[in-house]
Design a protein around this motif. Structure first.
Motif: not given
Length: 451
Positions: A41-45
């Motif tokens: 689930s980790y997200r990075i923009n």
């Protein structure tokens, strides 16, 4: 003829004829066991890491940092929002990562060859070696994805394009190393050898998804599935018209689904491969197999090709419900030569609509008239429900060798409305034709005219 021998031939012939139906249950079982990647689930923009979508700034550090953060978090999604992101060098994947290129976003790679050093383990036209890194590269990764409605631009039409005229020395050296069984660690290429890198390559990877993105302007092959398995490619589109811009190259690949792809390539749309010559034959335990290609639009040089590098063998390929959106040189093309060895078998092609081609269906054991000593086995090839408007050269070509015949070819419900040459069939046995029409379909015979 000995009755027992005749009976055995009859039985094998009968079973071949019965097997000519498209094996949908086999296709279903392959598709069912292909696993989509599981992403955490980790997200990075990338914008939060200093990336700028201004088409000028080099974003290499921001993308590398995003990948490192995903690794630290045991995976995740890297979000690339709208904008043009220049990257001076490759993206190297880690496991459990989805690179999500959103609508309106474009990743534009530099075309400075030095940016793709140090060299990595890769392959070039069927021979394993060390060379420039592919632009997007994954080695020994599981659960990886490239998704979104954005574009990847390989900037292959300038500097990389000039490599084509200078590649022969490197190409010939790689083939000599293959034939001489040169240790892999000595096969160093890169600077001075002019072997262009692939745009996207997955090596020794598993559970791969490439979905909905657009691929443009590759330096060399666009999407290379090398020694990988459990792969889904769907909904992607192309405009990549440089030298050797194959769309998708599964090589030593297993359990692959390619569907709903819109091709527009400067070379083959799908080219199924399995290593070259001595090295390929040494890898006979890992043929390319269980490959499903369906609901695609072909445009480019050839639609679906098997070979010519196929020395470890290619088997269980299923192509269905595809059509052309423009000219193809050849529709379905099986090609090998007497350097290759290996086999091509259990190939099923159905429901294909071709417009204008040079040759519609082409099977040859003697590609480029090259090689000796290692003729390939080609057998059990089934074509059904294929239409073609015009073949400017040949409708159907089958070319085996006198001492190594192509065996068991089924042609069923084939209609080629116009062809310069209808059929060329040499050194093949058990070629079964049912409802095959090339040229104008004959009707009832005319009556004798009255005098």
């Amino acid at each position: 003829m000995n009755f027992k021998y005749f009976f055995l031939i009859f039985l094998s012939w009968a079973s071949f004829a019965q097997n000519s139906n498209f094996p949908s249950a086999k296709v279903d079982s392959i598709v069912k066991r292909i696993q989509l990647p599981i992403i955490t689930s980790y997200r990075i923009n990338v914008l939060t890491l200093g990336a700028k979508g201004d088409s000028i700034t080099d974003n290499k550090k921001a993308f590398d940092k995003a990948m490192a953060l995903c690794k630290k978090n045991k995976g995740g999604t890297i979000i690339v929002p709208k904008g043009i992101y220049k990257i001076n060098g490759p993206i190297h994947f880690v496991s459990n990562v989805n690179l999500r290129i959103e609508k309106g976003a474009k990743i534009k790679f530099s075309d400075n060859p030095k940016d793709y050093l140090p060299m990595v383990l890769t392959s070039w036209e069927g021979t394993m070696l060390y060379n420039y890194s592919p632009l997007i590269y994954a080695n020994n990764c599981t659960n990886i994805s490239i998704s979104g409605e954005g574009t990847i631009d390989g900037e292959g039409g300038k500097t990389w394009k000039t490599f084509k005229a200078k590649e022969n020395e490197g190409k010939n050296r790689s083939r000599e190393m293959n034939h001489n069984n040169t240790p892999l660690e000595e096969r160093k290429f890169g600077e001075g050898y002019f072997l262009r890198p692939q745009m996207i390559q997955f090596l020794n990877c598993k559970n791969i998804l490439v979905e909905n993105i657009r691929i443009e302007n590759s330096p060399f092959w666009c999407l290379h599935l090398l020694k990988s398995e459990s792969i889904t490619i769907r909904g992607i589109s192309y405009k990549s018209l440089n030298h050797n811009n194959d769309g998708i190259d599964p090589e030593y690949a297993k359990d692959v689904l390619i569907e709903n792809v819109t091709f527009d390539n400067g070379d083959d749309n799908v080219a199924i491969k399995a290593g070259r010559d001595h090295e390929g034959r040494a890898n006979a335990a890992t043929p390319s197999e269980n490959i499903v290609i369906r609901n695609c639009n072909f445009k480019g040089l050839h639609g679906v090709v098997i070979g010519s590098e196929m020395s470890a063998g290619v088997q269980n390929v299923f192509v269905e419900n595809c059509k052309t959106a423009g000219y193809l040189k050849r529709g379905i093309y099986l090609k090998t030569n007497a350097d290759r060895g290996g086999y091509i078998k259990n190939i099923f092609v159905q429901n294909i609509q071709l417009d204008q081609v040079e040759d519609c269906l082409y099977i040859t054991s003697n590609y480029h008239g090259e090689g000796k000593g290692y003729q390939s086995d080609i057998s059990n090839v089934y074509f059904s429900n294929i239409t073609c408007n015009k073949a400017s050269e040949s409708g159907i070509v089958i070319q085996g060798f006198a001492d190594k015949k192509i065996k068991n070819i089924s042609l069923k419900n084939i209609e080629i409305k116009e062809a310069k040459n209808a059929l060329s069939n040499e050194n093949a046995e058990n070629v079964l034709m049912t409802d095959v029409f090339i040229g104008k379909r004959a009707t009832v015979p005319t009556a004798v005219s009255k005098h």
